[in-house]
Each structure stands twice: as C-alpha cells, then as structure tokens.
Design a protein around this motif. Structure first.
Motif, PDB file in Angstrom:
ATOM      1  N   ILE A   1      31.374  46.290  45.511  1.00  0.00           N
ATOM      2  CA  ILE A   1      30.003  46.568  45.064  1.00  0.00           C
ATOM      3  C   ILE A   1      29.607  48.015  45.336  1.00  0.00           C
TER       4      ILE A   1
ATOM      5  N   GLU B   1      26.586  34.043  45.593  1.00  0.00           N
ATOM      6  CA  GLU B   1      28.051  34.110  45.585  1.00  0.00           C
ATOM      7  C   GLU B   1      28.555  35.330  46.359  1.00  0.00           C
ATOM      8  N   GLU B   2      27.949  36.482  46.081  1.00  0.00           N
ATOM      9  CA  GLU B   2      28.392  37.709  46.770  1.00  0.00           C
ATOM     10  C   GLU B   2      28.169  37.582  48.280  1.00  0.00           C
TER      11      GLU B   2
ATOM     12  N   GLY C   1      24.429  34.664  41.475  1.00  0.00           N
ATOM     13  CA  GLY C   1      25.228  35.879  41.663  1.00  0.00           C
ATOM     14  C   GLY C   1      25.069  36.431  43.066  1.00  0.00           C
TER      15      GLY C   1
ATOM     16  N   LYS D   1      30.781  35.343  49.805  1.00  0.00           N
ATOM     17  CA  LYS D   1      32.068  36.023  49.964  1.00  0.00           C
ATOM     18  C   LYS D   1      32.096  36.755  51.299  1.00  0.00           C
TER      19      LYS D   1
ATOM     20  N   LYS E   1      31.622  38.286  35.179  1.00  0.00           N
ATOM     21  CA  LYS E   1      32.323  38.855  36.336  1.00  0.00           C
ATOM     22  C   LYS E   1      33.775  38.396  36.434  1.00  0.00           C
TER      23      LYS E   1
ATOM     24  N   TYR F   1      25.840  43.422  36.732  1.00  0.00           N
ATOM     25  CA  TYR F   1      24.756  42.662  37.368  1.00  0.00           C
ATOM     26  C   TYR F   1      25.399  41.653  38.307  1.00  0.00           C
ATOM     27  N   THR F   2      24.794  41.401  39.475  1.00  0.00           N
ATOM     28  CA  THR F   2      25.426  40.479  40.418  1.00  0.00           C
ATOM     29  C   THR F   2      25.580  39.080  39.812  1.00  0.00           C
ATOM     30  N   GLY F   3      24.652  38.715  38.915  1.00  0.00           N
ATOM     31  CA  GLY F   3      24.717  37.379  38.333  1.00  0.00           C
ATOM     32  C   GLY F   3      25.393  37.359  36.982  1.00  0.00           C
ATOM     33  N   CYS F   4      26.082  38.428  36.645  1.00  0.00           N
ATOM     34  CA  CYS F   4      26.699  38.495  35.314  1.00  0.00           C
ATOM     35  C   CYS F   4      27.782  37.422  35.190  1.00  0.00           C
TER      36      CYS F   4
END
Lengths: 251, 155
Positions: free
Chosen positions: B83, A56-57, A53, A60, B58, B52-55
C-alpha cells in the motif's frame, strides 16, 4: 476445529477496527437490491465494498502479526461471536433506510478520527492504508451527511423516523470512547477522538435539524471484551454458513 | 525455457500488455498499479499497489499479471501487493487522462472541480450520483448535451 487466538497486542487493537469494517460491510451488502432507489443501491454496495476492502487489508496485518497462523479469511469466517471485537453500532439492523444512514454517519465520523491518528503510525503499511482510507471515507461521509440533512429537513415522517433511528443507535456510541490500555498504546490522543467526534455529530445535528439524544449512563458490556448486541450471532450465522458447511469451497 | 537475457525493461513492456480489467483502454502500468519490477536471478518479483482498498479487481490484478508472466514463459515469480506509497489519481499521466476521455470517462480533476463532458466537451456538468459503476467512478450528467457519463473520482 481451528483455534484462532489473537495474542499480539497490536493485532488485538487492529482486529477491533477490522471486525467493525467487515460487519458493517455485511450489513451494507444486505441492502444490495433493497435500497429505495437504484442509485442508492449502487451507493450502498460501493460503501460496503470499501468496508470489506479496509477490513481485508487490516486482517492481512493481523495475520502477519500472528505469524500467519491463520489467514484473513479464517479470521472472518471461523471465529465465533465472543471472539469478534466489532463495535455494537455496526451490528444494528437495516430496519429502515434512516437506520442505514444514521449508522453509517456515526461510524464514519468515528473511524475517520481513528484513521487520522493511525495515518502517522510508525508501521508504514498501516500508515499508508490509513491515509488511503481517509480519502475514501470522505465520499461516504459526504453521502450520509447529505442524506441526514435531506431526511431531517424533509417531511414530518422522514424527520420522525431519522430521529428515532438516532435515539436507538445512540446508546451504542458510549462504548466507542471507553478506551482501554491497548487503544491508548496505539492511538496518540484518545481524548481528541471523542472531542472531534462530538464536533462532527453536532455539526450534523445543526445542519439536519435533528436533536442530539441525551447521554445516559448505561451498563452495556464492552465490545473490547467480546460482548455484543443480540444481532451479531445472526449476522455471523448468515455470513459464515457457507465456509463452515463447505470448508474447502472455492469459487 | 526462460531466456537468459531477461531484463527488467522487457518485463515492464509485458506489463503494458495487461489491461485494467474494468477500464481496458488503459493498462496496469498507465494506471500506476505496477510499482516495481525486480529481477532476482531468474526469479521475477512484481510489486503492485491497489487503487481503491475496496476495489473488487484487486485479486484480478494479481491473476492477470500471473497469466501474462506464464504466457511469456516465466514460472518463477511473485506478485506482492504493497500500500505504501499510497496510490493516487495524480499518478495518471496527461496521456492516460486523454485516453480515458476518449473512451468516454471524464478524467479526475483536483478537488473534483471543473468536470468535462466526454461527449461534447462542455464543463456545464452536474453530479448525478456520487457512486457509479465501479468504486473509482461517479455518475455525472451534461447540461449541454444532456448525456450521462462516468467520472473517474479524484483520490
């Protein structure tokens, strides 16, 4: 063949963190169904998701900084070994459960310090992401810290294997702190990162009754220039096989 | 055909019809994922934020929102993920927390202290595993009724 060139210095800085998170995520994903207990299986898979996660962010942001010349997926699946900029620590294999735990802890303490400084970055999305990561990574750090205490103070066997994992991984921690000009541009205080990391690991050594390995000057080529341990190529071969063999594959 | 008297309030209403894919008892508005609804002429812009960033849900958030808009006859839309400001469990209202509890998920508490058992409402509970069935939940065990349950982690 697609050429992925990262030229923006901010993107070059961010891709180092992104790559480290993706590769650690891949290592943790390998543990899915291979952990010692079911709970641990779920925990490690969850930690892997967190890494992906974050990665990935960050990717981006990297793509956006490079005017979307490539997508985050291109960046992960279509770069070769020497075009990757992850730290060598996260490439180390899952030889033993103790290796998984030691690698996680050393990584968590390090990136916590990085994200602390990025949490006040003027790039609003990066700052917000960092604030979020800091909260999430606390859970991971707690998890690996608890395990280190249990293993270090467990049986003679668990102690020996954990100490061995530490001794092996330790040589890959030196490069973490060899900050270059790019790092120094985007991190507010690189000295504090090393100092706080030392405090964090020393606290763990005391709590887990493990010995801090000696710092030896080694000549290991820097990850910042795309140099890696022997394992990265194998990880990429595994990770990139499908998108490279079937470039338009969708699921 | 897009109705000409489309308004933002109506779109917010549609968004409450989109359930959270992992905890369907609550919708994406209650979860705090939908941050803004903007109308630009006839084009709809939905701003969302990840929990959550790893959800893994998403991408599903985007897909479900898109499906809902198409179902309502909207074809000119964009779903944008941002975010900032950072999603937090503080955004869950008391009503939403009550819904979670009713559905068997212990709601988040400050510093993960005083965790209630959704079955017998006892606070005599203990952590079984920091990581549970989704990235946002931990596993707990009630020492009164001995039942295991999920707890929504404070973030």
């Amino acid at each position: 063949m697609m050429q992925i060139k990262i030229t923006n210095p901010f993107a070059k800085f961010l891709v180092r963190i992104a790559d480290s998170e993706i590769i650690l995520g891949q290592r943790l994903a390998e543990m899915c169904s291979n952990a010692p207990t079911l709970e641990e299986d779920i925990a490690l898979s969850n930690l892997g998701l967190d890494c992906f996660g974050r990665g990935e962010e960050l990717m981006k942001l990297v793509s956006a900084l490079e005017n979307n010349a490539f997508t985050p997926d291109d960046c992960v699946f279509r770069r070769n070994e020497r075009e990757y900029f992850c730290i060598k620590l996260v490439e180390q294999p899952n030889n033993d459960f103790a290796w998984v735990v030691v690698r996680q802890f050393l990584h968590d303490v390090y990136v916590t310090e990085i994200f602390k400084q990025l949490a006040t970055n003027e790039h609003q999305e990066l700052a917000a992401l960092s604030q979020k990561v800091l909260k999430e990574i606390e859970y991971s750090k707690m998890h690996s810290f608890d395990w280190l205490v249990r293993l270090g103070r467990g049986t003679e066997e668990s102690k020996m294997r954990t100490q061995n994992a530490l001794n092996v991984m330790w040589k890959y921690t030196e490069e973490l702190f060899l900050f270059d000009e790019i790092d120094k541009t985007y991190l507010s205080d690189t000295d504090a990162i090393a100092a706080n990391w030392n405090l964090g690991v020393n606290e763990m050594f005391a709590a887990a009754d493990l010995e801090r390995p000696a710092d030896k000057k080694r000549h290991i080529l820097d990850f910042r220039k795309g140099f890696h341990s022997e394992f990265l190529g194998l990880i990429l071969a595994d990770m990139q096989y499908l998108p490279r063999a079937y470039p338009d594959a969708k699921w | 055909m897009v109705s000409t008297n489309l308004n933002e309030k109506e779109i917010w209403g549609w968004m409450t019809e989109v359930p959270d894919p992992e905890i369907p008892i609550i919708n994406l508005v209650e979860l705090g994922v939908i941050r803004a609804v903007n109308l630009k002429g006839n084009a709809v812009e939905i701003i969302i934020t990840p929990t959550y960033t790893g959800c893994p849900a998403k991408q599903l958030f985007v897909d479900l929102i898109s499906e809902k808009l198409v179902e309502k006859g909207i074809n000119d839309f964009e779903v944008i993920s941002r975010i900032h400001p950072v999603w937090t469990t503080d955004w869950l209202s008391e009503e939403t927390k009550a819904k979670l509890l009713k559905d068997g998920i212990s709601p988040p508490t400050v510093h993960n202290k005083k965790i209630i058992c959704p079955h017998c409402k006892s606070y005599n509970t203990v952590l079984a595993s920091q990581f549970g069935s989704t990235p946002c939940q931990s596993l707990y065990k009630c020492l009164e009724c001995l039942e295991p349950f999920n707890y929504f982690k404070c973030l």
